[in-house]
Design a protein around this motif. Structure first.
Motif, PDB file in Angstrom:
ATOM      1  N   UNK A  28       0.840  -1.189   0.000  1.00 29.27           N
ATOM      2  CA  UNK A  28       0.000   0.000   0.000  1.00 29.27           C
ATOM      3  C   UNK A  28       0.878   1.243   0.000  1.00 29.27           C
ATOM      4  N   UNK A  29       0.841   2.051   1.051  1.00 26.72           N
ATOM      5  CA  UNK A  29       1.613   3.292   1.069  1.00 26.72           C
ATOM      6  C   UNK A  29       2.822   3.225   1.993  1.00 26.72           C
ATOM      7  N   UNK A  30       3.255   2.035   2.370  1.00 26.15           N
ATOM      8  CA  UNK A  30       4.437   1.920   3.231  1.00 26.15           C
ATOM      9  C   UNK A  30       5.691   2.248   2.426  1.00 26.15           C
ATOM     10  N   UNK A  31       6.562   3.086   2.961  1.00 22.05           N
ATOM     11  CA  UNK A  31       7.796   3.406   2.242  1.00 22.05           C
ATOM     12  C   UNK A  31       8.774   2.234   2.276  1.00 22.05           C
ATOM     13  N   UNK A  32       9.726   2.253   1.367  1.00 20.37           N
ATOM     14  CA  UNK A  32      10.774   1.234   1.351  1.00 20.37           C
ATOM     15  C   UNK A  32      11.526   1.254   2.675  1.00 20.37           C
ATOM     16  N   UNK A  33      11.952   0.089   3.135  1.00 19.10           N
ATOM     17  CA  UNK A  33      12.709   0.002   4.373  1.00 19.10           C
ATOM     18  C   UNK A  33      12.508  -1.321   5.062  1.00 19.10           C
ATOM     19  N   UNK A  34      13.081  -1.434   6.268  1.00 24.00           N
ATOM     20  CA  UNK A  34      12.960  -2.657   7.060  1.00 24.00           C
ATOM     21  C   UNK A  34      11.815  -2.505   8.046  1.00 24.00           C
ATOM     22  N   UNK A  35      11.066  -3.593   8.231  1.00 24.14           N
ATOM     23  CA  UNK A  35       9.933  -3.632   9.147  1.00 24.14           C
ATOM     24  C   UNK A  35      10.049  -4.863  10.035  1.00 24.14           C
ATOM     25  N   UNK A  36       9.486  -4.765  11.212  1.00 27.44           N
ATOM     26  CA  UNK A  36       9.459  -5.874  12.157  1.00 27.44           C
ATOM     27  C   UNK A  36       8.018  -6.318  12.324  1.00 27.44           C
ATOM     28  N   UNK A  37       7.830  -7.615  12.564  1.00 27.67           N
ATOM     29  CA  UNK A  37       6.475  -8.097  12.806  1.00 27.67           C
ATOM     30  C   UNK A  37       6.449  -9.005  14.025  1.00 27.67           C
ATOM     31  N   UNK A  38       5.290  -9.047  14.664  1.00 26.69           N
ATOM     32  CA  UNK A  38       5.042  -9.977  15.775  1.00 26.69           C
ATOM     33  C   UNK A  38       3.668 -10.579  15.553  1.00 26.69           C
ATOM     34  N   UNK A  39       3.638 -11.895  15.416  1.00 24.17           N
ATOM     35  CA  UNK A  39       2.415 -12.641  15.206  1.00 24.17           C
ATOM     36  C   UNK A  39       2.114 -13.365  16.504  1.00 24.17           C
ATOM     37  N   UNK A  40       0.941 -13.107  17.085  1.00 28.02           N
ATOM     38  CA  UNK A  40       0.618 -13.652  18.396  1.00 28.02           C
ATOM     39  C   UNK A  40      -0.726 -14.361  18.364  1.00 28.02           C
ATOM     40  N   UNK A  41      -0.725 -15.594  18.871  1.00 27.45           N
ATOM     41  CA  UNK A  41      -1.947 -16.380  19.032  1.00 27.45           C
ATOM     42  C   UNK A  41      -2.111 -16.731  20.499  1.00 27.45           C
ATOM     43  N   UNK A  42      -3.096 -17.531  20.810  1.00 33.34           N
ATOM     44  CA  UNK A  42      -3.355 -17.912  22.194  1.00 33.34           C
ATOM     45  C   UNK A  42      -2.200 -18.704  22.780  1.00 33.34           C
ATOM     46  N   UNK A  43      -1.671 -19.645  22.011  1.00 40.34           N
ATOM     47  CA  UNK A  43      -0.655 -20.540  22.561  1.00 40.34           C
ATOM     48  C   UNK A  43       0.722 -20.399  21.949  1.00 40.34           C
ATOM     49  N   UNK A  44       0.897 -19.513  20.987  1.00 34.60           N
ATOM     50  CA  UNK A  44       2.215 -19.348  20.383  1.00 34.60           C
ATOM     51  C   UNK A  44       2.359 -17.972  19.772  1.00 34.60           C
ATOM     52  N   UNK A  45       3.608 -17.606  19.534  1.00 35.88           N
ATOM     53  CA  UNK A  45       3.890 -16.349  18.859  1.00 35.88           C
ATOM     54  C   UNK A  45       5.190 -16.501  18.087  1.00 35.88           C
ATOM     55  N   UNK A  46       5.363 -15.627  17.122  1.00 34.31           N
ATOM     56  CA  UNK A  46       6.613 -15.584  16.375  1.00 34.31           C
ATOM     57  C   UNK A  46       6.869 -14.155  15.952  1.00 34.31           C
ATOM     58  N   UNK A  47       8.101 -13.871  15.675  1.00 34.57           N
ATOM     59  CA  UNK A  47       8.456 -12.529  15.235  1.00 34.57           C
ATOM     60  C   UNK A  47       9.538 -12.630  14.176  1.00 34.57           C
ATOM     61  N   UNK A  48       9.718 -11.549  13.457  1.00 34.01           N
ATOM     62  CA  UNK A  48      10.725 -11.533  12.416  1.00 34.01           C
ATOM     63  C   UNK A  48      10.796 -10.165  11.771  1.00 34.01           C
ATOM     64  N   UNK A  49      11.449 -10.127  10.645  1.00 33.85           N
ATOM     65  CA  UNK A  49      11.595  -8.860   9.928  1.00 33.85           C
ATOM     66  C   UNK A  49      11.422  -9.118   8.443  1.00 33.85           C
ATOM     67  N   UNK A  50      11.101  -8.045   7.742  1.00 40.12           N
ATOM     68  CA  UNK A  50      11.012  -8.105   6.290  1.00 40.12           C
ATOM     69  C   UNK A  50      11.418  -6.754   5.724  1.00 40.12           C
ATOM     70  N   UNK A  51      11.713  -6.763   4.432  1.00 43.17           N
ATOM     71  CA  UNK A  51      12.188  -5.555   3.764  1.00 43.17           C
ATOM     72  C   UNK A  51      11.268  -5.261   2.583  1.00 43.17           C
ATOM     73  N   UNK A  52      10.892  -4.007   2.468  1.00 44.26           N
ATOM     74  CA  UNK A  52      10.166  -3.522   1.291  1.00 44.26           C
ATOM     75  C   UNK A  52      11.155  -2.719   0.469  1.00 44.26           C
ATOM     76  N   UNK A  53      11.263  -3.080  -0.822  1.00 48.29           N
ATOM     77  CA  UNK A  53      12.193  -2.317  -1.666  1.00 48.29           C
ATOM     78  C   UNK A  53      11.462  -1.567  -2.745  1.00 48.29           C
TER      79      UNK A  53
END
Length: 75
Positions: A50-75
């Motif tokens: 959408x309108x996110x500028x290029x760069x590095x982003x972090x994410x956190x995915x959270x559920x009831x019994x588990x979670x994960x996190x990571x990063x991604x890059x938009x170029x």
């Protein structure tokens, strides 16, 4: 995992969700500012640039019994 990474228009985050629980996804920029929140009961979330500028982003995915996190890059 996010595929593709880096991406320029959209990517998909794939994760295990056999119990169809609710997962919340919070995406922040590198400075910690929340730029997007999404949720699903599936096992895939599409992240659109959408309108996110290029760069590095972090994410956190959270559920009831588990979670994960990571990063991604938009170029």
């Amino acid at each position: 995992s996010i595929q593709p990474n880096p991406f320029s228009t959209a990517a998909e985050l794939h994760f295990s969700n056999a119990g169809h629980q609710v997962f919340d996804l919070v995406i922040t920029d590198i400075n910690g500012n929340v730029v997007r929140t999404l949720n699903t009961t599936g096992n895939t979330i599409t992240i659109n640039r959408d309108e996110l500028p290029a760069g590095m982003y972090l994410y956190r995915l959270t559920g009831i019994s588990e979670s994960q996190s990571g990063k991604f890059v938009i170029n």
